[in-house]
Design a protein around this motif. Structure first.
Motif, PDB file in Angstrom:
ATOM      1  N   PRO A 275       0.806  -1.227   0.000  1.00  0.00           N
ATOM      2  CA  PRO A 275       0.000   0.000   0.000  1.00  0.00           C
ATOM      3  C   PRO A 275       0.839   1.278   0.000  1.00  0.00           C
ATOM      4  N   ALA A 276       1.938   1.305   0.723  1.00  0.00           N
ATOM      5  CA  ALA A 276       2.784   2.507   0.770  1.00  0.00           C
ATOM      6  C   ALA A 276       3.336   2.848  -0.615  1.00  0.00           C
ATOM      7  N   ALA A 277       3.646   1.842  -1.416  1.00  0.00           N
ATOM      8  CA  ALA A 277       4.161   2.085  -2.767  1.00  0.00           C
ATOM      9  C   ALA A 277       3.063   2.652  -3.665  1.00  0.00           C
ATOM     10  N   PHE A 278       1.842   2.143  -3.514  1.00  0.00           N
ATOM     11  CA  PHE A 278       0.721   2.687  -4.280  1.00  0.00           C
ATOM     12  C   PHE A 278       0.486   4.153  -3.904  1.00  0.00           C
ATOM     13  N   ILE A 279       0.487   4.429  -2.611  1.00  0.00           N
ATOM     14  CA  ILE A 279       0.249   5.794  -2.136  1.00  0.00           C
ATOM     15  C   ILE A 279       1.334   6.738  -2.650  1.00  0.00           C
ATOM     16  N   ALA A 280       2.578   6.292  -2.625  1.00  0.00           N
ATOM     17  CA  ALA A 280       3.690   7.138  -3.085  1.00  0.00           C
ATOM     18  C   ALA A 280       3.535   7.496  -4.564  1.00  0.00           C
ATOM     19  N   VAL A 281       3.235   6.506  -5.406  1.00  0.00           N
ATOM     20  CA  VAL A 281       3.099   6.801  -6.836  1.00  0.00           C
ATOM     21  C   VAL A 281       1.818   7.593  -7.086  1.00  0.00           C
ATOM     22  N   GLN A 282       0.747   7.302  -6.362  1.00  0.00           N
ATOM     23  CA  GLN A 282      -0.489   8.078  -6.485  1.00  0.00           C
ATOM     24  C   GLN A 282      -0.225   9.549  -6.191  1.00  0.00           C
ATOM     25  N   GLU A 283       0.441   9.822  -5.081  1.00  0.00           N
ATOM     26  CA  GLU A 283       0.720  11.209  -4.698  1.00  0.00           C
ATOM     27  C   GLU A 283       1.569  11.921  -5.736  1.00  0.00           C
ATOM     28  N   LYS A 284       2.568  11.235  -6.285  1.00  0.00           N
ATOM     29  CA  LYS A 284       3.429  11.854  -7.298  1.00  0.00           C
ATOM     30  C   LYS A 284       2.649  12.165  -8.579  1.00  0.00           C
ATOM     31  N   ILE A 285       1.810  11.223  -9.007  1.00  0.00           N
ATOM     32  CA  ILE A 285       1.030  11.447 -10.231  1.00  0.00           C
ATOM     33  C   ILE A 285       0.048  12.590 -10.023  1.00  0.00           C
ATOM     34  N   VAL A 286      -0.668  12.591  -8.907  1.00  0.00           N
ATOM     35  CA  VAL A 286      -1.631  13.652  -8.625  1.00  0.00           C
ATOM     36  C   VAL A 286      -0.937  15.008  -8.551  1.00  0.00           C
ATOM     37  N   GLU A 287       0.222  15.057  -7.898  1.00  0.00           N
ATOM     38  CA  GLU A 287       0.968  16.310  -7.827  1.00  0.00           C
ATOM     39  C   GLU A 287       1.385  16.799  -9.209  1.00  0.00           C
ATOM     40  N   ALA A 288       1.881  15.884 -10.041  1.00  0.00           N
ATOM     41  CA  ALA A 288       2.278  16.259 -11.404  1.00  0.00           C
ATOM     42  C   ALA A 288       1.058  16.693 -12.229  1.00  0.00           C
ATOM     43  N   LEU A 289      -0.058  16.030 -12.034  1.00  0.00           N
ATOM     44  CA  LEU A 289      -1.287  16.383 -12.728  1.00  0.00           C
ATOM     45  C   LEU A 289      -1.755  17.775 -12.306  1.00  0.00           C
ATOM     46  N   ASN A 290      -1.740  18.045 -11.021  1.00  0.00           N
ATOM     47  CA  ASN A 290      -2.169  19.351 -10.523  1.00  0.00           C
ATOM     48  C   ASN A 290      -1.238  20.474 -10.960  1.00  0.00           C
ATOM     49  N   SER A 291       0.031  20.161 -11.169  1.00  0.00           N
ATOM     50  CA  SER A 291       0.974  21.200 -11.587  1.00  0.00           C
ATOM     51  C   SER A 291       0.793  21.586 -13.055  1.00  0.00           C
ATOM     52  N   GLN A 292       0.045  20.782 -13.816  1.00  0.00           N
ATOM     53  CA  GLN A 292      -0.231  21.102 -15.226  1.00  0.00           C
ATOM     54  C   GLN A 292      -1.309  22.168 -15.358  1.00  0.00           C
ATOM     55  N   VAL A 293      -2.104  22.343 -14.324  1.00  0.00           N
ATOM     56  CA  VAL A 293      -3.257  23.242 -14.393  1.00  0.00           C
ATOM     57  C   VAL A 293      -2.853  24.684 -14.296  1.00  0.00           C
TER      58      VAL A 293
END
Length: 134
Positions: free
Chosen positions: A116-134
């Motif tokens: 679960p920690a690995a899923f959360i880490a990649v989820q957070e990175k993707i969401v952060e990168a997605l939000n930075s595109q806006v």
């Protein structure tokens, strides 16, 4: 009968959500081919991809594009591949998979085992990168 994806969309089953809008829901695949493997599903239950209304298909790709760019930004890969199989769940869905070769989308390969920690880490990175595109 409600699909597992509809239950995920409604929050009845937990997921590692990446993004959603009024038509689509994106979340990490819990049986990933590669870290960052993301599923995108329409909020409307439609079994077969090519039964999805044309306007949904256009919007689906537009919704997927920034997510694919966010995945590429945080997961080491050559590009993000897109695959539609539709055999696992009777609810149309698209796979966005970080790839370096065609074998990275070989669905007969054993899936990754991630904590679960690995899923959360990649989820957070993707969401952060997605939000930075806006």
């Amino acid at each position: 009968m409600m699909t597992i994806f509809s239950k995920i969309i409604k929050g009845e089953i937990p997921s590692y959500k990446i993004a959603e809008n009024d038509q689509f829901f994106a979340f990490l695949d819990i049986n990933p081919m590669m870290p960052g493997h993301t599923l995108i599903v329409p909020k409307v239950e439609i079994d077969r991809f090519f039964d999805v209304p044309d306007v949904f298909l256009q919007n689906w790709l537009a919704f997927a594009k920034p997510i694919a760019r966010a995945i590429e930004a945080v997961v080491p890969c050559d590009r993000v591949g897109i695959t539609v199989m539709g055999l696992e769940v009777p609810h149309a869905h698209m796979h966005l998979v970080p790839i370096n070769s065609a074998d990275d989308v070989n669905f007969t390969r054993p899936k990754l085992k991630m904590e679960p920690a690995a899923f959360i880490a990649v989820q957070e990175k993707i969401v952060e990168a997605l939000n930075s595109q806006v």
